[in-house]
Design a protein around this motif. Structure first.
Motif, PDB file in Angstrom:
ATOM      1  N   ASP A   7       0.827  -1.194   0.000  1.00 56.85           N
ATOM      2  CA  ASP A   7       0.000   0.000   0.000  1.00 56.85           C
ATOM      3  C   ASP A   7       0.866   1.249   0.000  1.00 56.85           C
ATOM      4  OD1 ASP A   7      -2.244  -1.514  -0.062  1.00 56.85           O
ATOM      5  OD2 ASP A   7      -2.608  -1.423   2.121  1.00 56.85           O
ATOM      6  N   ASP A   9       3.860   1.561  -1.324  1.00 61.60           N
ATOM      7  CA  ASP A   9       4.391   1.733  -2.680  1.00 61.60           C
ATOM      8  C   ASP A   9       3.362   2.381  -3.588  1.00 61.60           C
ATOM      9  OD1 ASP A   9       6.745   0.618  -1.881  1.00 61.60           O
ATOM     10  OD2 ASP A   9       6.267  -1.424  -2.621  1.00 61.60           O
ATOM     11  N   GLN A  10       2.097   1.951  -3.469  1.00 62.67           N
ATOM     12  CA  GLN A  10       1.061   2.504  -4.346  1.00 62.67           C
ATOM     13  C   GLN A  10       0.807   3.972  -4.030  1.00 62.67           C
ATOM     14  OE1 GLN A  10      -2.182  -0.160  -3.868  1.00 62.67           O
ATOM     15  NE2 GLN A  10      -1.165  -1.884  -4.894  1.00 62.67           N
ATOM     16  N   ARG A  11       0.821   4.317  -2.708  1.00 59.58           N
ATOM     17  CA  ARG A  11       0.621   5.719  -2.354  1.00 59.58           C
ATOM     18  C   ARG A  11       1.783   6.555  -2.886  1.00 59.58           C
ATOM     19  NH1 ARG A  11      -1.279   3.467   2.534  1.00 59.58           N
ATOM     20  NH2 ARG A  11       0.778   3.717   3.482  1.00 59.58           N
ATOM     21  N   VAL A  14       1.279   7.128  -6.656  1.00 54.43           N
ATOM     22  CA  VAL A  14       0.288   8.166  -6.960  1.00 54.43           C
ATOM     23  C   VAL A  14       0.865   9.549  -6.692  1.00 54.43           C
ATOM     24  CG1 VAL A  14      -1.951   9.123  -6.293  1.00 54.43           C
ATOM     25  CG2 VAL A  14      -1.678   6.645  -6.567  1.00 54.43           C
ATOM     26  N   ALA A  47       3.425  -3.620 -10.665  1.00 53.70           N
ATOM     27  CA  ALA A  47       2.912  -2.817  -9.559  1.00 53.70           C
ATOM     28  C   ALA A  47       1.958  -1.743 -10.045  1.00 53.70           C
ATOM     29  CB  ALA A  47       4.093  -2.181  -8.810  1.00 53.70           C
ATOM     30  N   LYS A  50      -1.279  -3.429 -11.059  1.00 54.44           N
ATOM     31  CA  LYS A  50      -1.992  -3.884  -9.873  1.00 54.44           C
ATOM     32  C   LYS A  50      -2.689  -2.722  -9.178  1.00 54.44           C
ATOM     33  CE  LYS A  50      -1.334  -6.371  -5.528  1.00 54.44           C
ATOM     34  NZ  LYS A  50      -0.347  -7.016  -4.626  1.00 54.44           N
ATOM     35  N   PHE A  51      -1.975  -1.606  -9.122  1.00 55.03           N
ATOM     36  CA  PHE A  51      -2.571  -0.417  -8.518  1.00 55.03           C
ATOM     37  C   PHE A  51      -3.866  -0.025  -9.237  1.00 55.03           C
ATOM     38  CE2 PHE A  51      -3.023   4.174  -9.084  1.00 55.03           C
ATOM     39  CZ  PHE A  51      -3.348   4.549  -7.788  1.00 55.03           C
ATOM     40  N   GLN A  54      -6.783  -2.530  -8.503  1.00 58.45           N
ATOM     41  CA  GLN A  54      -7.307  -2.554  -7.137  1.00 58.45           C
ATOM     42  C   GLN A  54      -8.007  -1.261  -6.741  1.00 58.45           C
ATOM     43  OE1 GLN A  54      -4.102  -3.636  -4.531  1.00 58.45           O
ATOM     44  NE2 GLN A  54      -4.281  -5.835  -4.999  1.00 58.45           N
ATOM     45  N   HIS A  55      -7.601  -0.137  -7.291  1.00 57.35           N
ATOM     46  CA  HIS A  55      -8.105   1.142  -6.793  1.00 57.35           C
ATOM     47  C   HIS A  55      -8.874   1.979  -7.821  1.00 57.35           C
ATOM     48  CE1 HIS A  55      -5.791   0.603  -3.095  1.00 57.35           C
ATOM     49  NE2 HIS A  55      -4.748   0.235  -3.851  1.00 57.35           N
TER      50      HIS A  55
END
Length: 903
Positions: A7, A9-11, A14, A47, A50-51, A54-55
């Motif tokens: 999470d 990494d995804q933040r 963004v 990644a 995937k981001f 999922q979001h």
């Protein structure tokens, strides 16, 4: 712990993506470098993807909060597109994967600019990185493209792909090649593998080509050597069968050939396309089983244009001819000839199915019969194929060849040689004995075409065919359709060189005996015999007319005087009219002295005009009496008072508009016959009484003024219109004292229903007869002028028509327009109307009801000149009367009259 790291990494991702759009240069540069460094690490693309999965969408199965906001989505989509041309391959791949993932969610509704941007990158050959990034991304998106976007995408994408393949840049070419090679291998593997007829799911790809699909179609449908499961249906309810797939193929190819842009691409393969189309048109085993049990069912099915590969193939061949003109005709003819010769080779090799190709080749040619006249200039001899018709096959194939011959023979325009025409006729005669009504019609139609193609060999045919056709005619005399077909075959024999006299000698004794004893004959035989005689009499030489007169004339008169049968009376009336047209003045000398023949003709007219008879019995009396007036005027003139009185009584007792109109034409012709003493004819009508009216003139003109717009036929319109002009030109004082129906008075608002019409029928104004005649003449003049305007729009032979009109003789016989003369100062408007005279007066090609115009001098009158002279003469000689009559005209009528008066 691992989930939390993910999470984080995804933040971070963004935040970095958002920072790349920051206005501060330092912040933006740091974010871009961070992303670049991250992209070099393993798993960066996964990644990013995937981001998104999922979001991006809350309703997705793999959704994990938080959701990306709408504003953030806009930013990310924009950044990703601008990064597709990155110089690092790994970044382009990662970005492409991310774009594809978002495209599956947002395109096209929320991301309409995606495809245009990708196409723009692909078309920019100066940006190699952008081309490769866009191609990679488009490849990932290709599964989501549907039939709504493909037609828009292909025209823009394919030229760019062609340019890429043709590019000297090895890296770009290798990229495209690496994409195409595996695809081509898969296509080849699919198309080369055998098609399983029992598994429709395997058909879609393999049935896309004619060649690969025909093998399974032949085995399963034509030969039925493989069992085919029952017809299935897809989820939309559409049929899933080999036949339906074949039809879809034909529809596809028909659309391709009909597209002018695509037609150019496949022009080099048209002959091959026609060649394979014909092989699909073979009779299937199922059709053979049905048609072999009853060859008549073949005719019924083919006439119904049953949904099949045969019919779809014919539509494709027609489209080929339409798209490629002479080249298309040559292609189809060559393909048909090749298939025909293949069938002959199969026969020699002992094949039992050789006839299928034979029949299909004829079937294909038959569907193009109208276009085959163009093939004569191509050097292709249609006659050779016709003369090779095989006659030793089953009934269905004979009928199939029969149908093709009926369509082809009229177009071949060549005489068939004797052995082959006799072979064809022998086969057709054999079919006559086995045919039902449906097949019989086809065989008779083919016989008629074959006889017309015999040329100089016709004399050999009459003794063979005539007795058989006469027998068919007699057996089916109660069937109007079959009997008419048989009479048309006999008419073809009659018109063939050297066949008329032998045919008449053959039928006359039998027909004569039938007409002498009409009351003991079977139902329909007398009426049919009269119809047959009428056909023989038309355009026959005097010697033939005299021979028929000696045998049948008296009997026909007796039928008119005594019969109560409507069909017999009508046919006898037409037959007598044909006698007068063929015999003319000589007819009166054939029946002996003391006017015996004339008396019989007048007695027949009197019976036909009897008001007691039903109107339908007298339906053809108008044509009969017109023949008397045209050919025997001096002999008929002493009987005019009795004739007019009988016409009035018949008109008053009839409710049939057609009969009353035909009697009005007789009166109009008598007006012309009385010229230049039309006043005397008016006085004659004044002296003859009419029930409910002051005299016959009042009654006849009341009916005539109402019926003029109902009169049909160019000759009939010309006779009645010019007669009205002659009547008004007399300015007889009694004409003004007659009031006739004028214009309808609209008393009720809204729609007039039947009940309203019964309670409150239409009311009409009453106007003086001269005003009504003037209005009718103006109407006709306006119609002529309107047709001139329409004729000007037609460029076909316009110059030659004008030349003919301006140089031709437009004078009118003096005795027909005694009160009118051609003005010396011919006005352009008058010459303009002459152009319409040719169309209005002669466009009927002389095909009047009973050839009246051929013998009537009135046919030479130019209606436009005639009416122009009438109006000009009245305007010059009696201006007050002319202005008074113009007051009742409508605006369009007044405009038409003004045109001919304008200096």
């Amino acid at each position: 712990m691992a989930a939390g790291a993910a999470d984080g990494d995804q933040r971070w991702l963004v935040e970095c993506l958002t920072a790349t759009l920051d206005t501060a240069r330092d912040v933006r540069a740091f974010a871009e470098e961070s992303l670049r460094q991250a992209s070099l690490l393993p798993g960066y693309g996964a990644a990013l993807t995937k981001f998104i999965k999922q979001h991006w969408q809350e309703d997705e199965e793999n959704f994990v909060p938080p959701v990306v906001s709408a504003l953030e989505k806009v930013v990310i989509r924009q950044l990703l597109l601008t990064s597709l041309d990155d110089s690092h391959g790994k970044i382009r791949t990662a970005i492409g994967m991310a774009v594809a993932a978002i495209g599956q969610q947002d395109w096209p509704e929320d991301w309409p600019e995606l495809l245009p941007y990708l196409l723009k990158l692909i078309s920019d050959q100066t940006n190699g990185y952008g081309v490769r990034g866009a191609l990679r991304c488009l490849a990932l998106l290709s599964d989501d493209l549907d039939d709504t976007c493909i037609p828009k995408l292909v025209p823009e994408l394919f030229p760019s792909l062609y340019s890429i393949i043709s590019s000297p840049h090895r890296e770009t070419v290798s990229l495209i090649s690496s994409m195409l090679d595996p695809l081509m291998e898969q296509f080849s593997a699919i198309l080369n593998s055998p098609v399983q007829s029992h598994n429709p799911d395997d058909w879609n790809m393999q049935m896309e080509t004619f060649v690969s699909s025909f093998k399974v179609y032949q085995l399963s449908m034509i030969q039925a050597s493989e069992d085919l499961d029952s017809v299935g249906y897809d989820s939309d309810g559409s049929e899933r069968s080999l036949e339906s797939f074949g039809i879809q193929l034909f529809e596809l190819w028909t659309s391709i050939v009909g597209n002018s842009r695509l037609a150019k691409v496949i022009a080099g393969n048209i002959k091959e396309l026609a060649y394979y189309t014909i092989v699909y048109q073979q009779i299937t085993e199922e059709q053979l089983q049905n048609w072999s049990r009853d060859a008549n069912q073949y005719v019924a099915d083919e006439d119904d244009v049953t949904y099949s590969c045969r019919v779809s193939g014919s539509l494709l061949l027609e489209e080929i001819v339409t798209a490629y003109d002479e080249y298309g005709i040559e292609s189809v003819l060559e393909a048909s000839q090749m298939r025909f010769h293949e069938s002959r080779e199969l026969k020699k090799a002992g094949s039992t199915d050789w006839w299928r190709l034979h029949e299909a080749s004829f079937f294909a040619l038959g569907s193009l019969s109208e276009q085959l006249c163009e093939a004569q200039d191509s050097g292709y001899n249609v006659r050779d194929l016709l003369e090779q018709m095989v006659t030793d096959t089953g009934g269905t194939v004979k009928v199939g060849a029969c149908r093709a011959l009926a369509q082809l023979l009229p177009e071949s325009n060549q005489n068939l040689n004797v052995p082959n025409i006799m072979s064809i006729l022998s086969s057709l005669v054999d079919l006559l004995g086995k045919a039902s009504d449906e097949t019989l019609h086809l065989v008779l139609e083919t016989l008629q075409s074959a006889i017309k193609s015999c040329g100089e060999q016709s004399t050999l045919i009459e003794p063979v065919i005539s007795p058989i056709i006469l027998d068919v005619w007699a057996q089916h005399i109660a069937d109007p359709f079959i009997s008419i077909d048989a009479v048309e075959v006999l008419e073809a024999i009659k018109n063939a060189p050297g066949c008329l006299e032998p045919l008449v000698s053959r039928i006359l004794p039998t027909i004569g005996s039938i007409l002498k004893k009409p009351k003991i004959q079977q139902n329909g035989l007398v009426a049919g015999s009269l119809d047959l005689l009428t056909m023989i009499l038309k355009n026959a030489p005097t010697t033939v007319v005299k021979a028929i007169f000696d045998t049948c004339f008296t009997s026909i008169i007796q039928i008119v005087l005594e019969s109560d049968d409507h069909g017999e009376m009508q046919n006898a009336t037409e037959c007598l009219a044909a006698f007068i047209s063929g015999g003319r003045q000589e007819l009166l000398l054939w029946g002996g002295g003391h006017g015996r023949t004339l008396k019989m003709l007048l007695d027949a007219a009197s019976r036909l005009l009897d008001p007691v008879l039903e109107s339908s019995v007298s339906l053809f009396v108008g044509s009969y009496i017109l023949q008397l007036i045209i050919h025997l005027p001096s002999h008929l003139s002493p009987h005019f008072p009795e004739l007019i009185a009988a016409i009035v009584r018949r008109m008053q007792s009839s409710s049939i508009t057609g009969l009353k109109s035909s009697l009005v034409v007789i009166v109009a012709r008598l007006v012309h016959l009385s010229a230049p003493n039309v006043d005397q004819f008016i006085n004659l009508l004044l002296a003859i009484p009419a029930q409910g009216y002051n005299n016959s003139l009042a009654y006849i003109m009341s009916e005539w003024s109402q019926l003029q717009s109902e009169i049909q036929g160019a000759y009939q319109i010309k006779v009645t219109t010019t007669a009205l002009a002659l009547l008004i030109s007399t300015r007889h004082p009694e004409l003004s004292g007659i009031e006739v129906q004028g214009h309808i008075i609209k008393t009720n608002a809204g729609i007039t229903t039947r009940s309203k019409a019964r309670v409150a029928p239409d009311h009409w104004t009453k106007i003086p007869l001269p005003a009504k005649i003037f209005s009718l003449l103006a109407d006709t003049l306006a119609e002529i002028q309107e047709q001139v305007v329409g004729d000007e729009d037609d460029d076909c032979e316009e110059d030659s028509d004008w030349e003919e009109i301006q140089n031709g003789d437009t004078s009118i016989p003096h005795d027909m327009i005694y009160s009118a003369s051609v003005p010396s100062n011919a006005k352009p408007s008058v010459e303009h109307l002459n152009a319409m005279a040719k169309v209005f007066d002669e466009d009927d090609d002389g095909s009047y009801d009973d050839d009246l115009a051929k013998a009537d001098s009135l046919n030479e009158v130019k209606l436009s000149d005639f009416l122009t002279n009438i109006f000009v003469k009245l305007w010059e000689s009696d201006r007050p009367l002319f202005e008074y009559l113009c007051q009742a005209l409508t605006d369009s009528q007044r405009t038409a009259v003004d045109k001919v008066l304008r200096k």
